[in-house]
Enzyme design. Structure first.
Site, PDB file in Angstrom:
ATOM      1  N   GLY A 182       1.463  -5.153   1.290  1.00  0.00           N
ATOM      2  CA  GLY A 182       0.202  -5.513   0.652  1.00  0.00           C
ATOM      3  C   GLY A 182       0.378  -6.252  -0.651  1.00  0.00           C
TER       4      GLY A 182
ATOM      5  CG  ASP B 144      -1.226  -4.280   6.771  1.00  0.00           C
ATOM      6  OD1 ASP B 144      -0.172  -4.619   6.189  1.00  0.00           O
ATOM      7  OD2 ASP B 144      -1.729  -3.154   6.618  1.00  0.00           O
TER       8      ASP B 144
ATOM      9  CD  GLU C 217       3.908  -4.659   6.643  1.00  0.00           C
ATOM     10  OE1 GLU C 217       3.405  -4.592   5.514  1.00  0.00           O
ATOM     11  OE2 GLU C 217       4.658  -5.597   7.014  1.00  0.00           O
TER      12      GLU C 217
ATOM     13  N   GLY D   3       0.829  -1.196   0.000  1.00  0.00           N
ATOM     14  CA  GLY D   3       0.000   0.000   0.000  1.00  0.00           C
ATOM     15  C   GLY D   3       0.864   1.247   0.000  1.00  0.00           C
TER      16      GLY D   3
END
Length: 350
Positions: A118, A149, A141, A82
């Site tokens: 992502g 995530d 992350e 992302g």
């Protein structure tokens, strides 16, 4: 992840996305989705997420399409995750990942080059996934004060102690490692030829035959690069807390343990503890429940300020010297971590 307007202006180092950030075409009975932000390593923003979700909705109803091929533009990356500058809505992002995972028609992702964050979600949630010797996978992350995530709570937790190791360190895995870790289903060094073969397929059965025909013999596939470290990973990363993980690493006399502890020491202490908690909880959750938890804790985690500090240190000032708060694992309390998980869990797939 929700960014304040002030912070979004602060980190705005890339241009606004143009139209066609995801391009679509059809070849016979194969629909293609091209993630088309090569200058941003095909990281997805709001526009790309919305276009992918909408296109999958069209494909599901289109009887002329039996297979979906997803790939990245530019030759350097499948998807780097992302876009932390221009993307704003984890709830919608996870609806996209759920759509990919549960899509009734086979999605095959060609994961050549960089596959991070992502991007690993898009890859690992596809029914068929192909990597190459050039592929590089990572969920980094914790380096920016967040937690893995995009479905990583699900697919990393299924790897047990190895998943915990990858979640906390953000360490990269390359090439055939992804096959051994079940991040992908197939491995090849002939992506252009494989792509042409896929485009000629007219059914899932033909797709499987095509993928298998490009898979090397087992003896020709490189072994897991950290095979010799698996026992030590299990010994250290099976610990019940991040503090104990570091204690076990420091008690070891191997170069691997020393390097791993050094890596963990640079991460946000509270982000490490949150990531550790998500990986443990996820072992008893199904895929949808994992995505729901990821969304549930996103805003409380962002409110801690660690993400903003991580992005400042890595992308804005680029001093690589984040000032984490709390600064040490010893200062992270159970109340701090539990508080992140107290928000309502009301996310739903589409």
């Amino acid at each position: 992840m929700l960014l304040t307007r002030q912070f979004r202006r602060l980190v705005s180092t890339s241009s606004r996305s143009l139209s066609h950030v995801a391009e679509f075409s059809q070849h016979g009975r194969v629909a293609t989705i091209l993630l088309n932000r090569p200058k941003a390593l095909n990281s997805y923003n709001h526009e790309m997420v919305e276009r992918v979700i909408a296109r999958l909705g069209e494909i599901e109803k289109d009887d002329s399409v039996d297979i979906v091929l997803m790939e990245g533009a530019g030759g350097k990356a499948f998807c780097a995750g992302g876009d932390i500058v221009n993307y704003e809505n984890m709830a919608r992002e996870n609806q996209m990942h759920h759509r990919v995972k549960t899509f009734p028609k086979p999605i095959v992702s060609l994961c050549d080059g960089i596959v991070m964050g992502g991007g690993m979600g898009l890859c690992c949630n596809s029914r068929y996934r192909v990597c190459t010797p050039r592929s590089m996978f990572a969920m980094p992350e914790t380096k920016i004060g967040f937690y893995p995530d995009a479905g990583a709570t699900y697919f990393l937790s299924r790897l047990g102690d190895v998943g915990m190791y990858l979640a906390l360190t953000g360490n990269r895995t390359r090439g055939a490692d992804a096959l051994h870790l079940d991040f992908v289903t197939h491995f090849t060094d002939r992506i252009p030829q494989l792509r042409e073969g896929i485009l000629a397929c007219g059914s899932e059965g033909e797709l499987v035959e095509c993928l298998e025909s490009f898979q090397p013999d087992d003896d020709d596939i490189p072994k897991l690069t950290f095979q010799s470290n698996l026992l030590e990973i299990s010994k250290c990363f099976s610990a019940p807390s991040v503090l104990e993980i570091r204690s076990r690493l420091q008690a070891s006399d191997t170069e691997f343990a020393a390097a791993t502890d050094k890596t963990v020491s640079t991460m946000s202490p509270i982000a490490l503890c949150i990531a550790h908690r998500t990986q443990h909880l996820s072992r008893s959750l199904d895929f949808t429940e994992c995505l729901r938890m990821e969304v549930q804790i996103a805003d409380p985690t962002f409110a801690l300020g660690e993400f903003q500090e991580g992005v400042r240190a890595l992308l804005v000032d680029k001093d690589n010297n984040p000032r984490w708060n709390p600064a040490t694992l010893e200062e992270v309390t159970e109340e701090m971590v539990s508080g992140v998980f107290s928000a309502p869990a009301d996310w739903q797939p589409i």
